[in-house]
Design an enzyme around this catalytic site. Structure first.
Site, PDB file in Angstrom:
ATOM      1  CB  CYS A   1     -23.212   2.697 -14.793  1.00 57.84           C
ATOM      2  SG  CYS A   1     -22.145   4.156 -14.769  1.00 57.84           S
TER       3      CYS A   1
ATOM      4  CB  CYS B   1     -19.718   1.426 -20.988  1.00 57.97           C
ATOM      5  SG  CYS B   1     -19.335   3.037 -20.259  1.00 57.97           S
TER       6      CYS B   1
ATOM      7  CD  GLU C   1      -2.960  -0.840  -0.079  1.00 56.56           C
ATOM      8  OE1 GLU C   1      -3.101   0.313  -0.550  1.00 56.56           O
ATOM      9  OE2 GLU C   1      -3.530  -1.834  -0.555  1.00 56.56           O
TER      10      GLU C   1
ATOM     11  CB  CYS D   1     -18.129  -1.787 -17.129  1.00 60.80           C
ATOM     12  SG  CYS D   1     -18.245  -1.284 -15.395  1.00 60.80           S
TER      13      CYS D   1
ATOM     14  CB  CYS E   1     -14.477   3.030 -15.066  1.00 62.00           C
ATOM     15  SG  CYS E   1     -15.494   4.515 -14.965  1.00 62.00           S
TER      16      CYS E   1
END
Length: 291
Positions: free
Chosen positions: A194, A185, A27, A188, A178
């Site tokens: 959406c 799209c 991270e 997705c 995205c």
């Protein structure tokens, strides 16, 4: 979403562990650094510093050299400080409580949430830049919102189980489908629900061409170039300020000494370099020997 992630999610090495230390290193490295640059560094870093104790006792100069290619070198110095606190205050075990995590150097709300979910298995939303973009488009938000509002939306959408995979799925959609400048799209898993996709208009974020021009010759530019030059030198070897000026003249104006001194003072405040003989009138600089 979960089914999509299990078949289409990215195979990232830190997703194969729940070790808080290994997840923490991933991270920290992933903050403002691309995944493909982090993967080999994550492996090599863990081979040299496999646990909190080894990181806590590592020489700062060696850590900075190991960080080459990741940028934002103060991240590894803060990570070392966190390791020292974990060793001293928590007996080598990273705490899982958000208020304790966020009190550690370099751990903000996002990293805290990532550690809670990805290392400790807690059901919390993890909202990075990619997730923020996906949720903003999904809900059809057209105005800038406070991070707390986006996190609340993410929390409301959080499923009762499989939250690890859910959060990773949102990240992968933002990273590979995205995107800020390109969107697909048709593949997705969120398309049917959406708001932005159904509206037929996708807001595309563009980057200014002037950004590189503003960066060249900036304080951040000098900090990065100075550290890169120091990393190329033998460990703990001092480099003359005049040498720095000469080396940097090929990319900037001839009159760069004041900018170099300003960058050096900032680097010392961040404990990334040692100045010799003193802070105000340095003649030489080196990577730090100790903190």
């Amino acid at each position: 979403m979960i089914q999509w992630y299990r078949s289409k999610g990215r195979a990232l090495p830190w997703r194969n562990t729940r070790d808080p230390y290994a997840v923490f290193i991933a991270e920290i490295m992933l903050q403002q650094t691309q995944v493909n640059r982090v993967i080999p560094k994550w492996y090599s870093f863990l081979s040299l510093y496999p646990n909190w104790a080894s990181l806590a006792s590592a020489p700062p100069a060696g850590l900075i050299r190991q960080w080459v290619g990741l940028g934002y070198n103060n991240r590894v110095i803060r990570a070392r400080k966190t390791a020292q606190i974990v060793q001293k205050q928590y007996h080598g075990r990273l705490p899982s409580a958000p208020e304790l995590l966020e009190a550690l150097p370099g751990i903000g709300k996002y990293t805290s949430a990532a550690l809670q979910c990805f290392a400790f298995g807690k059901s919390v939303p993890v909202v990075d830049v990619n997730v923020n973009r996906v949720l903003t488009r999904f809900y059809g938000i057209t105005t800038t919102q406070k991070p707390t509002h986006i996190r609340e939306l993410a929390n409301q959408a959080l499923p009762k189980k499989d939250t690890y995979e859910w959060n990773q799925a949102l990240m992968d959609i933002g990273a590979s489908i995205c995107k800020a400048k390109t969107i697909n799209c048709t593949i997705c898993p969120l398309t049917k629900s959406c708001s932005t996709s159904s509206a037929g208009t996708i807001p595309v974020t563009s980057l200014s061409n002037a950004s590189q021009g503003k960066y060249l010759g900036s304080n951040r530019y000098y900090r990065g170039r100075i550290l890169n030059l120091l990393k190329l030198h033998m460990q703990n070897r001092k480099l003359g300020i005049d040498q720095l000026s000469t080396a940097l003249q090929q990319h900037t104006s001839d009159d760069n000494m004041e900018q170099i001194k300003k960058a050096l003072q900032g680097l010392q405040r961040d404990e990334l370099v040692d100045l010799h003989p003193n802070y105000k009138e340095p003649t030489h600089v080196s990577l730090p020997k100790h903190l």
